[in-house]
Write a protein that holds these residues in place. Structure first.
Motif, PDB file in Angstrom:
ATOM      1  N   LYS A  10     -15.244 -22.473 -33.675  1.00  0.00           N
ATOM      2  CA  LYS A  10     -15.270 -22.842 -32.496  1.00  0.00           C
ATOM      3  C   LYS A  10     -13.565 -23.104 -32.099  1.00  0.00           C
ATOM      4  O   LYS A  10     -13.087 -23.406 -31.129  1.00  0.00           O
ATOM      5  CB  LYS A  10     -15.579 -24.525 -32.766  1.00  0.00           C
ATOM      6  N   ARG A  11     -12.780 -22.550 -33.156  1.00  0.00           N
ATOM      7  CA  ARG A  11     -11.576 -22.554 -32.875  1.00  0.00           C
ATOM      8  C   ARG A  11     -10.649 -21.359 -33.415  1.00  0.00           C
ATOM      9  O   ARG A  11     -10.952 -20.811 -34.438  1.00  0.00           O
ATOM     10  CB  ARG A  11     -10.710 -23.897 -33.772  1.00  0.00           C
ATOM     11  N   VAL A  12      -9.823 -20.865 -32.672  1.00  0.00           N
ATOM     12  CA  VAL A  12      -8.870 -19.608 -32.980  1.00  0.00           C
ATOM     13  C   VAL A  12      -7.632 -19.911 -32.831  1.00  0.00           C
ATOM     14  O   VAL A  12      -6.967 -20.552 -31.691  1.00  0.00           O
ATOM     15  CB  VAL A  12      -9.379 -18.526 -32.115  1.00  0.00           C
ATOM     16  N   MET A  13      -6.614 -19.451 -33.745  1.00  0.00           N
ATOM     17  CA  MET A  13      -5.392 -19.440 -33.431  1.00  0.00           C
ATOM     18  C   MET A  13      -4.690 -18.018 -33.235  1.00  0.00           C
ATOM     19  O   MET A  13      -4.945 -17.237 -34.304  1.00  0.00           O
ATOM     20  CB  MET A  13      -4.452 -20.188 -34.555  1.00  0.00           C
ATOM     21  N   LEU A  14      -4.087 -17.522 -32.173  1.00  0.00           N
ATOM     22  CA  LEU A  14      -3.665 -16.078 -32.222  1.00  0.00           C
ATOM     23  C   LEU A  14      -2.131 -16.179 -32.700  1.00  0.00           C
ATOM     24  O   LEU A  14      -1.353 -17.037 -31.933  1.00  0.00           O
ATOM     25  CB  LEU A  14      -3.445 -15.760 -30.790  1.00  0.00           C
ATOM     26  N   LEU A  15      -1.840 -15.756 -33.865  1.00  0.00           N
ATOM     27  CA  LEU A  15      -0.513 -15.990 -34.461  1.00  0.00           C
ATOM     28  C   LEU A  15       0.177 -14.662 -34.191  1.00  0.00           C
ATOM     29  O   LEU A  15       0.116 -13.779 -34.942  1.00  0.00           O
ATOM     30  CB  LEU A  15      -0.848 -16.418 -36.074  1.00  0.00           C
ATOM     31  N   ASN A  16       1.103 -14.790 -33.522  1.00  0.00           N
ATOM     32  CA  ASN A  16       1.767 -13.299 -33.251  1.00  0.00           C
ATOM     33  C   ASN A  16       3.176 -13.220 -33.862  1.00  0.00           C
ATOM     34  O   ASN A  16       3.913 -14.190 -34.182  1.00  0.00           O
ATOM     35  CB  ASN A  16       2.379 -13.753 -31.496  1.00  0.00           C
ATOM     36  N   GLY A  17       3.432 -12.082 -33.942  1.00  0.00           N
ATOM     37  CA  GLY A  17       4.526 -11.654 -35.078  1.00  0.00           C
ATOM     38  C   GLY A  17       5.289 -10.378 -34.350  1.00  0.00           C
ATOM     39  O   GLY A  17       6.046  -9.891 -35.069  1.00  0.00           O
ATOM     40  N   HIS A  18       5.357 -10.330 -33.023  1.00  0.00           N
ATOM     41  CA  HIS A  18       6.128  -9.311 -32.122  1.00  0.00           C
ATOM     42  C   HIS A  18       6.718 -10.101 -31.105  1.00  0.00           C
ATOM     43  O   HIS A  18       5.742 -10.472 -30.147  1.00  0.00           O
ATOM     44  CB  HIS A  18       5.331  -8.196 -32.197  1.00  0.00           C
ATOM     45  N   GLY A  19       8.025 -10.084 -30.751  1.00  0.00           N
ATOM     46  CA  GLY A  19       8.437 -10.556 -29.658  1.00  0.00           C
ATOM     47  C   GLY A  19       8.032 -10.129 -28.258  1.00  0.00           C
ATOM     48  O   GLY A  19       7.823 -10.901 -27.356  1.00  0.00           O
ATOM     49  N   ASN A  51       5.328  -9.363 -27.454  1.00  0.00           N
ATOM     50  CA  ASN A  51       3.602  -9.954 -27.246  1.00  0.00           C
ATOM     51  C   ASN A  51       3.772 -11.102 -26.684  1.00  0.00           C
ATOM     52  O   ASN A  51       2.614 -11.644 -26.417  1.00  0.00           O
ATOM     53  CB  ASN A  51       3.065  -9.820 -28.566  1.00  0.00           C
ATOM     54  N   ALA A  52       4.884 -12.097 -26.965  1.00  0.00           N
ATOM     55  CA  ALA A  52       4.720 -13.368 -26.968  1.00  0.00           C
ATOM     56  C   ALA A  52       3.967 -14.072 -25.587  1.00  0.00           C
ATOM     57  O   ALA A  52       2.979 -14.599 -25.677  1.00  0.00           O
ATOM     58  CB  ALA A  52       6.233 -14.030 -27.120  1.00  0.00           C
ATOM     59  N   GLU A  53       4.337 -13.393 -24.259  1.00  0.00           N
ATOM     60  CA  GLU A  53       3.812 -14.026 -23.130  1.00  0.00           C
ATOM     61  C   GLU A  53       2.505 -13.362 -23.197  1.00  0.00           C
ATOM     62  O   GLU A  53       1.606 -14.386 -22.536  1.00  0.00           O
ATOM     63  CB  GLU A  53       4.757 -13.633 -22.053  1.00  0.00           C
ATOM     64  N   ALA A  54       2.294 -12.288 -23.507  1.00  0.00           N
ATOM     65  CA  ALA A  54       1.015 -11.483 -23.237  1.00  0.00           C
ATOM     66  C   ALA A  54      -0.128 -12.354 -24.017  1.00  0.00           C
ATOM     67  O   ALA A  54      -1.294 -12.668 -23.604  1.00  0.00           O
ATOM     68  CB  ALA A  54       0.932 -10.170 -23.342  1.00  0.00           C
ATOM     69  N   VAL A  55       0.221 -12.608 -25.296  1.00  0.00           N
ATOM     70  CA  VAL A  55      -0.861 -13.370 -26.350  1.00  0.00           C
ATOM     71  C   VAL A  55      -1.021 -14.711 -25.520  1.00  0.00           C
ATOM     72  O   VAL A  55      -2.288 -15.237 -25.644  1.00  0.00           O
ATOM     73  CB  VAL A  55      -0.081 -13.497 -27.765  1.00  0.00           C
ATOM     74  N   ALA A  56      -0.133 -15.409 -24.997  1.00  0.00           N
ATOM     75  CA  ALA A  56      -0.251 -16.914 -24.549  1.00  0.00           C
ATOM     76  C   ALA A  56      -1.259 -16.787 -23.322  1.00  0.00           C
ATOM     77  O   ALA A  56      -2.314 -17.579 -23.328  1.00  0.00           O
ATOM     78  CB  ALA A  56       0.943 -17.417 -24.206  1.00  0.00           C
ATOM     79  N   VAL A  57      -1.130 -15.672 -22.309  1.00  0.00           N
ATOM     80  CA  VAL A  57      -2.049 -15.430 -21.438  1.00  0.00           C
ATOM     81  C   VAL A  57      -3.399 -15.184 -21.631  1.00  0.00           C
ATOM     82  O   VAL A  57      -4.300 -15.786 -21.369  1.00  0.00           O
ATOM     83  CB  VAL A  57      -1.369 -14.413 -20.322  1.00  0.00           C
ATOM     84  N   ALA A  58      -3.506 -14.081 -22.754  1.00  0.00           N
ATOM     85  CA  ALA A  58      -4.911 -13.934 -23.026  1.00  0.00           C
ATOM     86  C   ALA A  58      -5.520 -14.839 -23.739  1.00  0.00           C
ATOM     87  O   ALA A  58      -6.804 -15.117 -23.808  1.00  0.00           O
ATOM     88  CB  ALA A  58      -4.431 -12.652 -24.033  1.00  0.00           C
ATOM     89  N   GLY A  59      -4.832 -15.840 -24.499  1.00  0.00           N
ATOM     90  CA  GLY A  59      -5.457 -16.907 -25.285  1.00  0.00           C
ATOM     91  C   GLY A  59      -5.963 -17.846 -24.307  1.00  0.00           C
ATOM     92  O   GLY A  59      -6.968 -18.321 -24.722  1.00  0.00           O
ATOM     93  N   GLY A  60      -5.496 -18.058 -23.127  1.00  0.00           N
ATOM     94  CA  GLY A  60      -5.865 -18.992 -22.177  1.00  0.00           C
ATOM     95  C   GLY A  60      -7.103 -18.421 -21.569  1.00  0.00           C
ATOM     96  O   GLY A  60      -7.957 -19.163 -21.164  1.00  0.00           O
ATOM     97  N   GLU A  61      -7.152 -17.193 -21.320  1.00  0.00           N
ATOM     98  CA  GLU A  61      -8.172 -16.357 -20.873  1.00  0.00           C
ATOM     99  C   GLU A  61      -9.394 -16.600 -21.516  1.00  0.00           C
ATOM    100  O   GLU A  61     -10.339 -16.924 -21.342  1.00  0.00           O
ATOM    101  CB  GLU A  61      -7.923 -15.308 -20.197  1.00  0.00           C
ATOM    102  N   CYS A  62      -9.217 -16.393 -23.111  1.00  0.00           N
ATOM    103  CA  CYS A  62     -10.225 -16.492 -23.880  1.00  0.00           C
ATOM    104  C   CYS A  62     -10.791 -17.808 -24.076  1.00  0.00           C
ATOM    105  O   CYS A  62     -12.068 -18.023 -23.980  1.00  0.00           O
ATOM    106  CB  CYS A  62      -9.527 -15.999 -25.454  1.00  0.00           C
ATOM    107  N   GLN A  63     -10.069 -18.779 -24.032  1.00  0.00           N
ATOM    108  CA  GLN A  63     -10.600 -20.320 -23.890  1.00  0.00           C
ATOM    109  C   GLN A  63     -11.391 -20.528 -22.600  1.00  0.00           C
ATOM    110  O   GLN A  63     -12.559 -21.019 -22.879  1.00  0.00           O
ATOM    111  CB  GLN A  63      -9.239 -21.304 -23.958  1.00  0.00           C
ATOM    112  N   THR A  64     -11.038 -20.114 -21.703  1.00  0.00           N
ATOM    113  CA  THR A  64     -11.942 -20.157 -20.479  1.00  0.00           C
ATOM    114  C   THR A  64     -13.036 -19.486 -20.356  1.00  0.00           C
ATOM    115  O   THR A  64     -14.162 -19.988 -20.018  1.00  0.00           O
ATOM    116  CB  THR A  64     -11.150 -19.888 -19.136  1.00  0.00           C
ATOM    117  N   GLU A  65     -12.958 -18.338 -20.766  1.00  0.00           N
ATOM    118  CA  GLU A  65     -14.233 -17.370 -20.895  1.00  0.00           C
ATOM    119  C   GLU A  65     -15.260 -17.482 -22.006  1.00  0.00           C
ATOM    120  O   GLU A  65     -16.359 -17.480 -21.526  1.00  0.00           O
ATOM    121  CB  GLU A  65     -13.745 -15.965 -20.945  1.00  0.00           C
ATOM    122  N   PHE A  66     -14.790 -17.981 -22.920  1.00  0.00           N
ATOM    123  CA  PHE A  66     -15.824 -17.838 -24.001  1.00  0.00           C
ATOM    124  C   PHE A  66     -16.067 -19.385 -24.677  1.00  0.00           C
ATOM    125  O   PHE A  66     -16.823 -19.547 -25.496  1.00  0.00           O
ATOM    126  CB  PHE A  66     -15.202 -17.254 -25.180  1.00  0.00           C
TER     127      PHE A  66
END
Length: 256
Positions: free
Chosen positions: A113-122, A124-139
Motif C-alpha cells: 500500500k506504500r512505496v518510496m521512490l528513493l532517487n540517487g541521480h540528480g 532523475n529528480a524532477e522526473a521521479v517526483a512526477v512519475a510518483g505522483g502519477e503512480c499514486q493517482t493511477e494505482f
C-alpha cells in the motif's frame, strides 16, 4: 540473515513478501543511473549508492519495528547530459516513467500500500517526483519520492571538508563508494578527480533548472573535489542518510 529481518525483495519468497504486504511494509525502490563518474569511479556509482542508502534505511526501519522491503534498483534513468563522455546509458522520459510505473504497479498488485521512490541521480529528480505522483493517482496506493541527499539535508555538511552535500563524482560520492564497493574506485586517478563546484553558470539561480552537457562544464567529468574522499567519511555519510531518511519515512503523518 534471518528471514524475519531480511529486507531485500529479491531474497524473499512470494509467501514472505505476502506476509510483508499484510503487515503494511513500506516498499523502497532505489532509482539510479548508469553514467560516467569521472576518471576515478566506475559508471555504477548511483546504483551502488542508491542501493546502499535504501538498504540501510530499511534495516533501521525494521529494527525500529517498522516493516520495510527494498526492491532491486531501477538502474537506468535520465542521463543525456553525461552521454558525450561515453559509458553512459539513458532513457527518454516516457520510457523511464513507464519502468517506474511498472515497478510500482507490481508492488500494488502484490498487496503493498506504500512505496518510496528513493532517487540517487540528480538528473532523475524532477522526473521521479512526477512519475510518483502519477503512480499514486493511477494505482491507488501512497507514493512518496525524493533524492537521498536532498532528504538528508544538512546531515552531510559536518562530515565533508570541501562541499556541503552531494555533487557529482565528488568527495561525497567517492567516499560512499570507498565504503560500499572499494574496487569501483581507481585510486591512482584520484589526483585528476576534481572540477568546478557547480553546474550553474554565473547568474543562474539555484531554483532555475537548465541541463547542460557535463562535457561543457567539467573536462574531468567531476563536479567537486574527490581528492578529500575517505572510506570513513563514506560510512559516516551512509549512516547519516539512513538515520535521517528512516526517521522521515517513519513519520506516520506522511502516510496518513
Amino acid at each position: 540473515m534471518a528471514q524475519d529481518t531480511e529486507i531485500e525483495w529479491m531474497r524473499l519468497t512470494f509467501a514472505e513478501l505476502n506476509a510483508r504486504a499484510a503487515a503494511d511494509a513500506l516498499v523502497i525502490v532505489p532509482v539510479a543511473s548508469l553514467e560516467q563518474h569521472g576518471p576515478h569511479l566506475a559508471t555504477g556509482v548511483d546504483i551502488i549508492c542508491a542501493s546502499g542508502v535504501a538498504q540501510r534505511v530499511a534495516r533501521r526501519m525494521v529494527a525500529a519495528g517498522r516493516p520495510a522491503v527494498v526492491m532491486p534498483c531501477v538502474w537506468t534513468g535520465l542521463a543525456e547530459h553525461h552521454v558525450p563522455f561515453g559509458g553512459t546509458v539513458t532513457l527518454d522520459y516516457d520510457t523511464f516513467a513507464a519502468v517506474l510505473k511498472g515497478v510500482v504497479r507490481s508492488a500494488a498488485r502484490a498487496g503493498f500500500k506504500r512505496v518510496m521512490l528513493l532517487n540517487g541521480h540528480g538528473g532523475n529528480a524532477e522526473a521521479v517526483a512526477v512519475a510518483g505522483g502519477e503512480c499514486q493517482t493511477e494505482f491507488g496506493l501512497k507514493v512518496a519520492a525524493g533524492t537521498y541527499w536532498h532528504l538528508a539535508g544538512d546531515a552531510f555538511a559536518p562530515i565533508l571538508e570541501r562541499q556541503s552535500n552531494v555533487l557529482h563524482a565528488c568527495e561525497a560520492e567517492t567516499s560512499m563508494v570507498m565504503a560500499l564497493l572499494p574496487e569501483a574506485v581507481r585510486t591512482d586517478r584520484l589526483v585528476d578527480a576534481h572540477g568546478p563546484h557547480s553546474t550553474r553558470p554565473e547568474g543562474q539561480p539555484a531554483a532555475m533548472i537548465r541541463r547542460r552537457s557535463f562535457k561543457e562544464i567539467t573536462p574531468s567529468g567531476v563536479i567537486g573535489d574527490a581528492r578529500a574522499a575517505t572510506a570513513a567519511k563514506g560510512q559516516a555519510l551512509l549512516d547519516a542518510a539512513a538515520e535521517r531518511i528512516a526517521d522521515e519515512l517513519g513519520n506516520a503523518r506522511l502516510w496518513g
